[in-house]
Design a protein around this motif. Structure first.
Motif, PDB file in Angstrom:
ATOM      1  N   ARG A  12      67.165-101.940  96.962  1.00 38.00           N
ATOM      2  CA  ARG A  12      66.830-101.516  98.330  1.00 38.00           C
ATOM      3  C   ARG A  12      65.943-100.276  98.344  1.00 38.00           C
ATOM      4  NH1 ARG A  12      72.873-101.198 100.498  1.00 38.00           N
ATOM      5  NH2 ARG A  12      73.045-100.354  98.386  1.00 38.00           N
ATOM      6  N   GLY A  13      65.445 -99.888  97.172  1.00 37.68           N
ATOM      7  CA  GLY A  13      64.607 -98.696  97.073  1.00 37.68           C
ATOM      8  C   GLY A  13      63.148 -98.972  97.371  1.00 37.68           C
ATOM      9  N   ASP A  14      62.276 -98.114  96.857  1.00 35.99           N
ATOM     10  CA  ASP A  14      60.854 -98.184  97.192  1.00 35.99           C
ATOM     11  C   ASP A  14      60.020 -98.828  96.090  1.00 35.99           C
ATOM     12  OD1 ASP A  14      61.002 -96.265  95.266  1.00 35.99           O
ATOM     13  OD2 ASP A  14      60.006 -94.691  96.424  1.00 35.99           O
ATOM     14  N   TRP A  15      60.616 -99.786  95.353  1.00 37.16           N
ATOM     15  CA  TRP A  15      59.884-100.407  94.243  1.00 37.16           C
ATOM     16  C   TRP A  15      58.651-101.196  94.697  1.00 37.16           C
ATOM     17  CZ3 TRP A  15      59.917-105.616  95.068  1.00 37.16           C
ATOM     18  CH2 TRP A  15      60.961-106.145  95.836  1.00 37.16           C
ATOM     19  N   ALA A  16      58.600-101.619  95.952  1.00 32.25           N
ATOM     20  CA  ALA A  16      57.449-102.395  96.415  1.00 32.25           C
ATOM     21  C   ALA A  16      56.313-101.517  96.928  1.00 32.25           C
ATOM     22  CB  ALA A  16      57.865-103.374  97.511  1.00 32.25           C
ATOM     23  N   GLY A  17      56.498-100.213  96.940  1.00 31.52           N
ATOM     24  CA  GLY A  17      55.426 -99.337  97.384  1.00 31.52           C
ATOM     25  C   GLY A  17      55.934 -98.138  98.137  1.00 31.52           C
ATOM     26  N   GLY A  18      56.955 -98.322  98.940  1.00 30.00           N
ATOM     27  CA  GLY A  18      57.584 -97.212  99.639  1.00 30.00           C
ATOM     28  C   GLY A  18      56.705 -96.503 100.635  1.00 30.00           C
ATOM     29  N   GLY A  19      55.618 -97.151 101.085  1.00 32.67           N
ATOM     30  CA  GLY A  19      54.751 -96.521 102.071  1.00 32.67           C
ATOM     31  C   GLY A  19      53.750 -95.561 101.468  1.00 32.67           C
ATOM     32  N   ARG A  20      53.825 -95.359 100.153  1.00 31.97           N
ATOM     33  CA  ARG A  20      52.894 -94.439  99.493  1.00 31.97           C
ATOM     34  C   ARG A  20      51.829 -95.242  98.756  1.00 31.97           C
ATOM     35  NH1 ARG A  20      58.052 -92.718  99.003  1.00 31.97           N
ATOM     36  NH2 ARG A  20      58.543 -90.628  99.771  1.00 31.97           N
ATOM     37  N   ALA A  21      50.891 -94.552  98.168  1.00 37.15           N
ATOM     38  CA  ALA A  21      49.851 -95.223  97.400  1.00 37.15           C
ATOM     39  C   ALA A  21      50.490 -95.952  96.231  1.00 37.15           C
ATOM     40  CB  ALA A  21      48.827 -94.207  96.896  1.00 37.15           C
ATOM     41  N   GLY A  22      49.936 -97.085  95.874  1.00 33.36           N
ATOM     42  CA  GLY A  22      50.483 -97.883  94.789  1.00 33.36           C
ATOM     43  C   GLY A  22      51.278 -99.044  95.332  1.00 33.36           C
ATOM     44  N   GLY A  23      51.628 -99.961  94.445  1.00 23.94           N
ATOM     45  CA  GLY A  23      52.356-101.136  94.876  1.00 23.94           C
ATOM     46  C   GLY A  23      51.483-102.042  95.722  1.00 23.94           C
ATOM     47  N   VAL A  24      52.117-102.802  96.589  1.00 25.16           N
ATOM     48  CA  VAL A  24      51.402-103.710  97.482  1.00 25.16           C
ATOM     49  C   VAL A  24      51.811-103.401  98.920  1.00 25.16           C
ATOM     50  CG1 VAL A  24      51.031-106.121  98.140  1.00 25.16           C
ATOM     51  CG2 VAL A  24      51.316-105.522  95.730  1.00 25.16           C
ATOM     52  N   GLN A  25      50.829-103.249  99.787  1.00 26.15           N
ATOM     53  CA  GLN A  25      51.069-102.947 101.196  1.00 26.15           C
ATOM     54  C   GLN A  25      50.681-104.155 102.042  1.00 26.15           C
ATOM     55  OE1 GLN A  25      52.436 -99.907 101.890  1.00 26.15           O
ATOM     56  NE2 GLN A  25      52.354 -99.526  99.695  1.00 26.15           N
TER      57      GLN A  25
END
Length: 396
Positions: free
Chosen positions: A142-155
């Motif tokens: 349930r953490g921010d592994w998918a991007g968390g609203g910051r740069a990186g990951g996929v938005q």
């Protein structure tokens, strides 16, 4: 739990082993990983068309066979013995169950029959190196592994009245370079309504760039996926319990992977025993030395214990609410790593050569632990979930 296999389960194992013995030897594996797809399309057609493996655990209503995760695990054990490169893991173990759990009726009826037949393959794209976390195996997903609203990951963003658009990059996507359908985990909602959703991206979409990567284990090809303003379709509804579905699929996938690792470890041990029965040193076969016997006996015990754990996890996935896939996977990966390492050592000089297949098993063991482990994190999270060390007391 009834530890006996049914006649149908025994038939699945026997038929698959016979097929792989004929069509997936060491030379065929080397040839397959050198192709553009990273697997033999003819073998995949046989696995899908003749044996129905992609649809083994899918409901009959969607073109599947309607078996459970137990049958899929037994099939994966045989594939593991041969190190058979195929998109079964990415399609039938990871992507298909997520689509079944979260998809709309239209999405299921349109896509699942094609996945079950092998006509369409799919891959799960999870940002960074977070696949094990996203599946709830090594940490809270349930953490921010998918991007968390910051740069990186996929938005993921959706203009008012428009379609969803994806931006970002995923570096480790199993079979992502050749899959006809991508299941992409993306972050949306910013900080106020932060959440992770799953999206469908079709092969050939505008802005989609896929590059096959060099990986430690060539029998599990990986790709880098770049999403440059790519149109996507949301799987299911925005209110869907994505993390819950990922955790459930992760437990079943861990049981399947554990069985696959056990099959590979068992075959590596068989090859090692065959070799030490033939190799002579100081006028005796090296298998007659007590030190070698002890090492092989220890490996046998580890492999059999891992097999028991894998079978129990597969049964629990299908017949109970108990989630022990992560623990079974930890035990199987450890047994596989030790067995593959000892196999290389006991083969002596030939075990280190490129021509021998011992290194293929060692690389599969190491690669699996990098993707789905490491072992100590699998065990630590399982202990945390079981509240094993809460209040200084051991749970009963």
């Amino acid at each position: 739990m009834d530890a006996r296999f049914t006649a149908e389960q025994d038939e699945i194992r026997r038929t698959l082993r016979e097929l792989l013995l004929k069509r997936c030897g060491p030379e065929e594996v080397r040839a397959a990983v050198g192709t553009a797809d990273g697997h033999d399309p003819a073998l995949w057609e046989a696995l899908a068309g003749q044996l129905g493996l992609p649809g083994l655990a899918l409901p009959e209503a969607y073109g599947g066979i309607g078996c459970s995760a137990t049958e899929l695990a037994l099939a994966s054990e045989e594939l593991g013995r041969a190190l058979a490169p195929s998109p079964l893991l990415s399609t039938a173990v990871l992507s298909g169950p997520l689509l079944l759990a979260l998809g709309t009726d239209e999405q299921r009826s349109k896509l699942l029959p094609r996945l079950a037949s092998g006509e369409l393959t799919a891959a799960l794209a999870v940002p960074g190196t977070c696949l094990a976390t996203a599946l709830g195996l090594t940490g809270d997903n349930r953490g921010d592994w998918a991007g968390g609203g910051r740069a990186g990951g996929v938005q993921a963003k959706r203009p008012e009245g428009g379609a969803w658009r994806l931006y970002g990059q995923v570096d480790q996507v199993l079979d992502g370079h050749c899959a006809g359908l991508l299941v992409v985990a993306a972050h949306t909602g910013g900080f106020s309504r932060s959440r992770t959703l799953l999206f469908l991206v079709r092969s050939g979409s505008d802005g989609l760039v896929r590059i096959r990567q060099t990986s430690l284990d060539e029998t599990r090809p990986q790709a880098r996926i770049q999403l440059r303003n790519v149109e996507a379709v949301l799987i299911g509804e925005e209110s869907a319990d994505v993390t819950g579905a990922l955790t459930a699929v992760g437990d079943a996938a861990a049981a399947t992977l554990a069985a696959e690792a056990v099959g590979a470890a068992d075959r590596a041990l068989e090859r090692t025993v065959e070799y030490v029965r033939q190799r002579e040193q100081f006028g005796r076969v090296i298998g007659s030395f007590q030190a070698v016997k002890h090492r092989l006996a220890d490996l046998y015990v580890q492999v059999q214990a891992a097999r028991s754990a894998a079978y129990y996890a597969a049964w629990a996935t299908a017949a109970s609410d108990e989630r022990v896939g992560g623990l079974a996977l930890a035990q199987a990966l450890e047994a596989f790593r030790v067995t593959a390492s000892e196999g290389v050592q006991l083969h002596g000089g030939i075990g280190f050569t490129w021509e021998h297949e011992a290194h293929l098993y060692f690389k599969r063991a190491a690669g699996d632990e990098l993707l789905f482990g490491p072992v100590h994190r699998l065990r630590a999270y399982a202990a945390e979930q079981a509240h094993l060390f809460d209040s200084g007391e051991v749970a009963v």
